[in-house]
Design a protein around this motif. Structure first.
Motif, PDB file in Angstrom:
ATOM      1  N   UNK A 260       0.826  -1.212   0.000  1.00  0.00           N
ATOM      2  CA  UNK A 260       0.000   0.000   0.000  1.00  0.00           C
ATOM      3  C   UNK A 260       0.857   1.257   0.000  1.00  0.00           C
ATOM      4  N   UNK A 261       1.886   1.279   0.855  1.00  0.00           N
ATOM      5  CA  UNK A 261       2.704   2.484   0.948  1.00  0.00           C
ATOM      6  C   UNK A 261       3.660   2.614  -0.235  1.00  0.00           C
ATOM      7  N   UNK A 262       4.089   1.491  -0.799  1.00  0.00           N
ATOM      8  CA  UNK A 262       4.971   1.559  -1.959  1.00  0.00           C
ATOM      9  C   UNK A 262       4.284   2.217  -3.151  1.00  0.00           C
ATOM     10  N   UNK A 263       2.954   2.088  -3.231  1.00  0.00           N
ATOM     11  CA  UNK A 263       2.220   2.717  -4.324  1.00  0.00           C
ATOM     12  C   UNK A 263       2.297   4.241  -4.264  1.00  0.00           C
ATOM     13  N   UNK A 264       2.571   4.760  -3.089  1.00  0.00           N
ATOM     14  CA  UNK A 264       2.658   6.219  -2.922  1.00  0.00           C
ATOM     15  C   UNK A 264       4.040   6.757  -3.272  1.00  0.00           C
ATOM     16  N   UNK A 265       4.999   5.851  -3.505  1.00  0.00           N
ATOM     17  CA  UNK A 265       6.400   6.228  -3.683  1.00  0.00           C
ATOM     18  C   UNK A 265       6.843   6.159  -5.136  1.00  0.00           C
ATOM     19  N   UNK A 266       7.565   7.177  -5.565  1.00  0.00           N
ATOM     20  CA  UNK A 266       8.254   7.145  -6.852  1.00  0.00           C
ATOM     21  C   UNK A 266       9.670   7.662  -6.628  1.00  0.00           C
ATOM     22  N   UNK A 267      10.465   7.729  -7.675  1.00  0.00           N
ATOM     23  CA  UNK A 267      11.845   8.161  -7.500  1.00  0.00           C
ATOM     24  C   UNK A 267      12.291   9.030  -8.670  1.00  0.00           C
ATOM     25  N   UNK A 268      13.279   9.861  -8.382  1.00  0.00           N
ATOM     26  CA  UNK A 268      13.917  10.660  -9.432  1.00  0.00           C
ATOM     27  C   UNK A 268      15.404  10.326  -9.428  1.00  0.00           C
ATOM     28  N   UNK A 269      16.074  10.501 -10.555  1.00  0.00           N
ATOM     29  CA  UNK A 269      17.505  10.156 -10.620  1.00  0.00           C
ATOM     30  C   UNK A 269      18.351  11.100  -9.778  1.00  0.00           C
ATOM     31  N   UNK A 280      12.463  20.883 -10.033  1.00  0.00           N
ATOM     32  CA  UNK A 280      11.536  20.617 -11.136  1.00  0.00           C
ATOM     33  C   UNK A 280      11.201  19.127 -11.243  1.00  0.00           C
ATOM     34  N   UNK A 281      12.205  18.270 -11.072  1.00  0.00           N
ATOM     35  CA  UNK A 281      11.977  16.828 -11.179  1.00  0.00           C
ATOM     36  C   UNK A 281      11.062  16.332 -10.057  1.00  0.00           C
ATOM     37  N   UNK A 282      11.312  16.802  -8.841  1.00  0.00           N
ATOM     38  CA  UNK A 282      10.499  16.372  -7.703  1.00  0.00           C
ATOM     39  C   UNK A 282       9.086  16.942  -7.814  1.00  0.00           C
ATOM     40  N   UNK A 283       8.970  18.192  -8.239  1.00  0.00           N
ATOM     41  CA  UNK A 283       7.647  18.802  -8.385  1.00  0.00           C
ATOM     42  C   UNK A 283       6.788  18.051  -9.376  1.00  0.00           C
ATOM     43  N   UNK A 284       7.376  17.632 -10.476  1.00  0.00           N
ATOM     44  CA  UNK A 284       6.635  16.865 -11.475  1.00  0.00           C
ATOM     45  C   UNK A 284       6.224  15.510 -10.915  1.00  0.00           C
ATOM     46  N   UNK A 285       7.130  14.859 -10.190  1.00  0.00           N
ATOM     47  CA  UNK A 285       6.814  13.550  -9.605  1.00  0.00           C
ATOM     48  C   UNK A 285       5.721  13.649  -8.557  1.00  0.00           C
ATOM     49  N   UNK A 286       5.671  14.776  -7.845  1.00  0.00           N
ATOM     50  CA  UNK A 286       4.686  14.964  -6.776  1.00  0.00           C
ATOM     51  C   UNK A 286       3.271  15.144  -7.307  1.00  0.00           C
ATOM     52  N   UNK A 287       3.131  15.339  -8.601  1.00  0.00           N
ATOM     53  CA  UNK A 287       1.788  15.434  -9.183  1.00  0.00           C
ATOM     54  C   UNK A 287       1.018  14.134  -9.019  1.00  0.00           C
ATOM     55  N   UNK A 288       1.721  13.011  -8.986  1.00  0.00           N
ATOM     56  CA  UNK A 288       1.073  11.699  -8.953  1.00  0.00           C
ATOM     57  C   UNK A 288       1.452  10.852  -7.743  1.00  0.00           C
ATOM     58  N   UNK A 289       2.451  11.278  -6.965  1.00  0.00           N
ATOM     59  CA  UNK A 289       2.904  10.491  -5.827  1.00  0.00           C
ATOM     60  C   UNK A 289       3.126  11.387  -4.611  1.00  0.00           C
ATOM     61  N   UNK A 290       2.823  10.853  -3.426  1.00  0.00           N
ATOM     62  CA  UNK A 290       2.995  11.614  -2.188  1.00  0.00           C
ATOM     63  C   UNK A 290       4.409  11.523  -1.629  1.00  0.00           C
ATOM     64  N   UNK A 291       5.176  10.568  -2.117  1.00  0.00           N
ATOM     65  CA  UNK A 291       6.542  10.383  -1.639  1.00  0.00           C
ATOM     66  C   UNK A 291       7.483  10.267  -2.830  1.00  0.00           C
ATOM     67  N   UNK A 292       8.590  10.991  -2.775  1.00  0.00           N
ATOM     68  CA  UNK A 292       9.565  10.975  -3.875  1.00  0.00           C
ATOM     69  C   UNK A 292      10.949  10.688  -3.290  1.00  0.00           C
ATOM     70  N   UNK A 293      11.549   9.593  -3.742  1.00  0.00           N
ATOM     71  CA  UNK A 293      12.906   9.265  -3.323  1.00  0.00           C
ATOM     72  C   UNK A 293      13.885   9.904  -4.296  1.00  0.00           C
ATOM     73  N   UNK A 300      11.402  12.802   0.233  1.00  0.00           N
ATOM     74  CA  UNK A 300      10.547  13.948   0.514  1.00  0.00           C
ATOM     75  C   UNK A 300       9.097  13.497   0.378  1.00  0.00           C
ATOM     76  N   UNK A 301       8.283  13.821   1.395  1.00  0.00           N
ATOM     77  CA  UNK A 301       6.873  13.438   1.418  1.00  0.00           C
ATOM     78  C   UNK A 301       6.011  14.660   1.659  1.00  0.00           C
ATOM     79  N   UNK A 302       4.866  14.705   0.974  1.00  0.00           N
ATOM     80  CA  UNK A 302       3.921  15.797   1.196  1.00  0.00           C
ATOM     81  C   UNK A 302       2.616  15.237   1.731  1.00  0.00           C
ATOM     82  N   UNK A 303       1.829  16.128   2.361  1.00  0.00           N
ATOM     83  CA  UNK A 303       0.540  15.721   2.895  1.00  0.00           C
ATOM     84  C   UNK A 303      -0.285  16.924   3.287  1.00  0.00           C
TER      85      UNK A 303
END
Length: 327
Positions: A260-269, A280-293, A300-303
């Motif tokens: 469940x929590x892994x679905x909230x996570x994505x990553x940037x290089x 810019x990379x993290x902002x774009x990733x945050x459009x679809x995920x609450x957590x960005x590695x 970084x996590x938002x809520x």
């Protein structure tokens, strides 16, 4: 003695049905606008976004003949006198609401969470005292309540090993202003002077001192994700250790919670910290995920709140810890 009560304004809210109206602001109350009547416009002088406010309303749909109730309308709970409850049904149905000001436009005050129906009359506004002896001054535009909230969250992150030394950063969006930890602040021992403010539109620091070196990441998340109201960036030891060991932050762990929590996570290089490119990379990733590695860097996590953002950091680091232990 004759008592007189004047209506000073009106609530504008998406809440229109009494049955579905939250009983407390913490139970999903939405943003709302309090429109003050023009006759009282000058009384708003000195209020500003970020202030915590007590709003007194007249609960116009209440039953004023009610003296006994089942708390929260639950018939399984013994009846109590209304003066021992927060029931809206009472002889003088005055509502009391704790809100935070997000923006002020003339006589319209936008607030974060208000559990009041559309068109509810407003009878008074009172700021939560910031000049009380013993209350700390966190800086212009930062209320003591907000400062205390940052300190509690940063301390909790430090105690859990998610924030150590000077690393990591924490922010909150209030209207068009970001409150963020200053560069070099020791998060486990946060104190007045360790927070500053940044204008969301321009990215210009509007408070004292230098904002976090990762301000660009926070700005881009807020700009790209309107549901983000708080951000916590940590350097979680277990997740970082797993990523170094496996070359990836995506963890294959046969647990329902992990999936469940892994679905909230994505990553940037791997991108140089503190750069616009990383933001810019993290902002774009945050459009679809609450957590960005952020590879070679951190998480970084938002809520909707600082608590929610920190909790997601903790959940993901715990999953990594379990994986490392399992292996």
């Amino acid at each position: 003695m004759e008592a007189r009560l004047d209506i000073i304004g009106t609530v504008h809210s998406p809440l229109t049905d009494l049955a579905s109206c939250p009983k407390q602001y913490s139970e999903g109350a939405p943003e709302a606008v309090i429109e003050i009547h023009a006759d009282y416009a000058t009384a708003l002088s000195a209020l500003q976004p970020g202030n915590d406010l007590l709003v007194f309303t007249w609960l116009h749909k209440a039953d004023r003949d009610t003296l006994m109730v089942h708390p929260r309308g639950n018939p399984d709970v013994p009846m109590k006198g209304v003066f021992a409850t927060r029931s809206p049904d009472r002889p003088n149905p005055i509502g009391l609401h704790h809100v935070r000001i997000l923006a002020i436009d003339g006589t319209r005050i936008r607030v974060d969470r208000l559990e009041a129906l559309d068109q509810t009359p407003v009878v008074d506004l009172k700021p939560i005292a910031t000049e009380t002896p013993g209350r700390e001054n966190w800086g212009a535009g930062i209320s003591p309540a907000v400062g205390d909230e940052f300190r509690r969250i940063c301390r909790a992150g430090w105690e859990r090993g998610l924030l150590s030394g000077f690393n990591g950063n924490v922010s909150m969006r209030i209207g068009d202003t970001i409150i963020i930890t200053r560069s070099g602040a020791a998060k486990g021992f946060l104190q007045p002077g360790d927070l500053t403010t940044v204008d969301l539109a321009t990215g210009r620091t509007t408070g004292p001192g230098k904002a976090s070196t990762e301000t660009a990441v926070h700005l881009e998340i807020y700009r790209n994700q309107p549901e983000a109201h708080a951000i916590v960036h940590t350097h979680p030891a277990h997740l970082l250790a797993y990523a170094v060991r496996k070359g990836d932050s995506i963890i294959d762990l046969p647990l329902y919670e992990a999936a469940a929590y892994q679905k909230l996570l994505t990553r940037v290089p791997a991108i140089e910290p503190g750069t616009p490119a990383l933001g810019e990379a993290v902002g774009k990733a945050a459009q679809t995920h609450k957590a960005v590695f952020m590879k070679n860097h951190g998480l970084v996590c938002w809520g909707p709140t600082l608590v929610a953002a920190l909790a997601l950091n903790e959940e993901l680091d715990t999953i990594a810890k379990l994986k490392l232990l399992a292996e």
